[in-house]
Design an enzyme around this catalytic site. Structure first.
Site, PDB file in Angstrom:
ATOM      1  N   HIS A  37      -0.761   1.162  -4.790  1.00  0.00           N
ATOM      2  CA  HIS A  37      -1.431   1.434  -3.519  1.00  0.00           C
ATOM      3  C   HIS A  37      -2.596   2.375  -3.847  1.00  0.00           C
ATOM      4  O   HIS A  37      -2.411   3.578  -3.952  1.00  0.00           O
ATOM      5  CB  HIS A  37      -0.427   2.099  -2.565  1.00  0.00           C
ATOM      6  CG  HIS A  37      -0.982   2.490  -1.215  1.00  0.00           C
ATOM      7  ND1 HIS A  37      -0.209   2.485  -0.077  1.00  0.00           N
ATOM      8  CD2 HIS A  37      -2.203   2.916  -0.807  1.00  0.00           C
ATOM      9  CE1 HIS A  37      -0.936   2.890   0.961  1.00  0.00           C
ATOM     10  NE2 HIS A  37      -2.154   3.169   0.545  1.00  0.00           N
TER      11      HIS A  37
ATOM     12  N   CYS B  78      -7.072   1.260   2.321  1.00  0.00           N
ATOM     13  CA  CYS B  78      -6.504   1.240   0.970  1.00  0.00           C
ATOM     14  C   CYS B  78      -6.059  -0.184   0.637  1.00  0.00           C
ATOM     15  O   CYS B  78      -5.898  -1.008   1.528  1.00  0.00           O
ATOM     16  CB  CYS B  78      -5.301   2.174   0.866  1.00  0.00           C
ATOM     17  SG  CYS B  78      -5.666   3.896   1.249  1.00  0.00           S
TER      18      CYS B  78
ATOM     19  N   THR C 180       5.140  -0.653   0.298  1.00  0.00           N
ATOM     20  CA  THR C 180       4.207   0.390   0.690  1.00  0.00           C
ATOM     21  C   THR C 180       3.840   0.204   2.159  1.00  0.00           C
ATOM     22  O   THR C 180       3.600  -0.905   2.612  1.00  0.00           O
ATOM     23  CB  THR C 180       2.964   0.436  -0.236  1.00  0.00           C
ATOM     24  OG1 THR C 180       2.283   1.682  -0.026  1.00  0.00           O
ATOM     25  CG2 THR C 180       1.997  -0.708   0.013  1.00  0.00           C
TER      26      THR C 180
END
Lengths: 161, 281
Positions: free
Chosen positions: A46, A29, A23
């Site tokens: 994620h 995040c 990711t």
């Protein structure tokens, strides 16, 4: 080796030893990798925001959006591939914040806190962590070995142990 | 001094597309008509082609394929056509954008995200969309298209300063390179003869608190939208999140954390539907 990209509010799981789940651009995040070394099953989540109470409908449509729905969903999906909770190796990265962070913007810290609370309540140990600060992280897991890597602009790629 | 070299390279930036410029002037007149917009745009082939592409994209979800600019204008309506013209006009500058450790179209994706977020915030706070603000937001990081290569060259020094002294990436750019990307963007906007409110919003997009004009809420909206996209990692580069958080923005717009998080969710949905717009670069 094939790279499988995990987007924002997204997760992937795999039992193919040729896969790398990756990711890009984790800001506030948080990325969570889990891995069962016995059956070589792993996953990468994620998530974007701490709590699904913000919008239960969206959480229903896409559990990966929130910590409290995304993490259980990640585990359950790996169980379906034969992984067992007691063997899971958990690593986390992300949750960065902007400078002089005002209360309002503390999404990074809130994400990390929500995630840790959940793991603590469920007796799950975090074995590798690179969270906080103000940097942009790329996070990946190799399904063949379970190794997780964090890449930043200033440190390059490093294994998270 | 590197900044002299940078200032010279600004001079090589092409003029802002005349059609996009005229549309910006048109929308200032509250009585502008949508056919005025079509009349301006139809002489610019590149923009027309891009508008048709955007119009036929999933973002607008039209059932029938649109082939003429007049049809596009009729179908899309005032707000959407202006957005489409501005995105088509601005995107050309991001085509060769390099630097900040980003792949080619990531800076453009970031700009589109910020532009969409300004409209979501504006609707929530002021109950209206704002086409000029949309354009400003698309251009807020325009300085980065020139700064990119210089920032990449000096990245170790800039990062060292950020981590040792705890200063923002913006301040570190200025110390090491001699100018920061926001000021540089302001110079580009001035060269294009943009109105002062727009130029200011670009210059102060990381520090609206330093702006003299306290009525320029657009600059604060761009700031807030930018912070949201940075936090969500949209087109996030090597500068990361190393920018100043200004808590007064919460009081200024009377926003709650929940409002902000809801706006973020809406923005990510809009961004998902704007894949064709992002694909222009």
């Amino acid at each position: 080796m094939s790279e499988i990209i995990v987007g924002i509010s997204d997760f992937k799981v795999s039992n193919n030893i040729n896969d790398i789940l990756i990711t890009y651009a984790l800001g506030s995040c948080v990325g969570v990798t889990i891995y069962d070394p016995v059956v070589k099953v792993g996953g990468l989540l994620h998530f974007m925001l701490p709590e699904s109470s913000l919008d239960m409908r969206k959480a229903g449509e896409n559990p990966a959006m929130f910590a409290d729905t995304g993490i259980p969903f990640l585990f359950k999906t790996c169980y379906e591939l034969g992984a067992k909770k007691k063997r899971m190796i958990v690593k986390v990265a992300g949750g960065a914040s902007i400078l002089d962070d005002a209360n309002f913007f503390r999404i990074g810290q809130k994400n990390v806190t929500a995630m840790k609370k959940l793991f603590w309540k469920n007796n799950v140990l975090i074995e590798g962590e690179d969270t906080g600060s103000n940097c942009n992280r790329t996070f990946s897991i190799h399904i063949s070995t379970g190794q997780a890597f964090v890449r930043t602009a200033h440190n390059g790629t490093r294994e998270l142990v | 001094m590197i900044s002299d070299k940078i200032l010279k390279s600004i001079k090589n930036i092409p003029a802002f597309p005349a059609a996009a410029m005229k549309v910006m002037a048109l929308i200032d007149d509250p009585n502008y008509s949508i056919t005025d917009v079509a009349d301006v745009v139809k002489y610019d082939q590149a923009i027309t082609a891009n508008i048709l592409r955007i119009c036929n994209s999933a973002y607008f979800g039209l059932r029938h394929k649109i082939v003429t600019i007049n049809d596009a204008v009729m179908r899309l309506g005032q707000q959407n056509i202006v957005r489409a013209v501005q995105a088509a006009g601005v995107s050309t500058f991001y085509r060769k954008a390099k630097g900040y450790g980003l792949e080619a179209n990531k800076l453009w994706e970031h700009s589109v995200g910020v532009a969409l977020m300004t409209q979501i915030l504006s609707k929530r706070i002021f109950k209206r969309e704002d086409a000029r603000l949309y354009t400003t937001a698309l251009l807020h990081d325009i300085g980065k298209i020139i700064m990119g290569e210089f920032v990449d060259e000096s990245f170790p020094q800039i990062h060292d300063l950020v981590s040792r002294e705890g200063i923002s990436f913006l301040d570190a750019e200025e110390k090491i390179i001699g100018i920061n990307h926001a000021d540089l963007g302001g110079r580009i906007a001035s060269q294009w003869n943009f109105p002062k409110a727009m130029t200011d919003a670009i210059i102060y997009h990381h520090r609206p608190d330093l702006m003299q004009d306290e009525d320029n809420s657009g600059a604060w909206l761009v700031y807030l939208a930018d912070q949201a996209c940075i936090m969500m990692g949209i087109g996030l580069g090597s500068d990361g999140l190393a920018y100043k958080g200004l808590s007064e923005v919460i009081i200024k717009f009377k926003l709650r954390q929940k409002d902000f998080e809801e706006c973020i969710m809406l923005m990510l949905e809009d961004l998902d539907r704007a894949r064709e717009v992002i694909g222009m670069v």
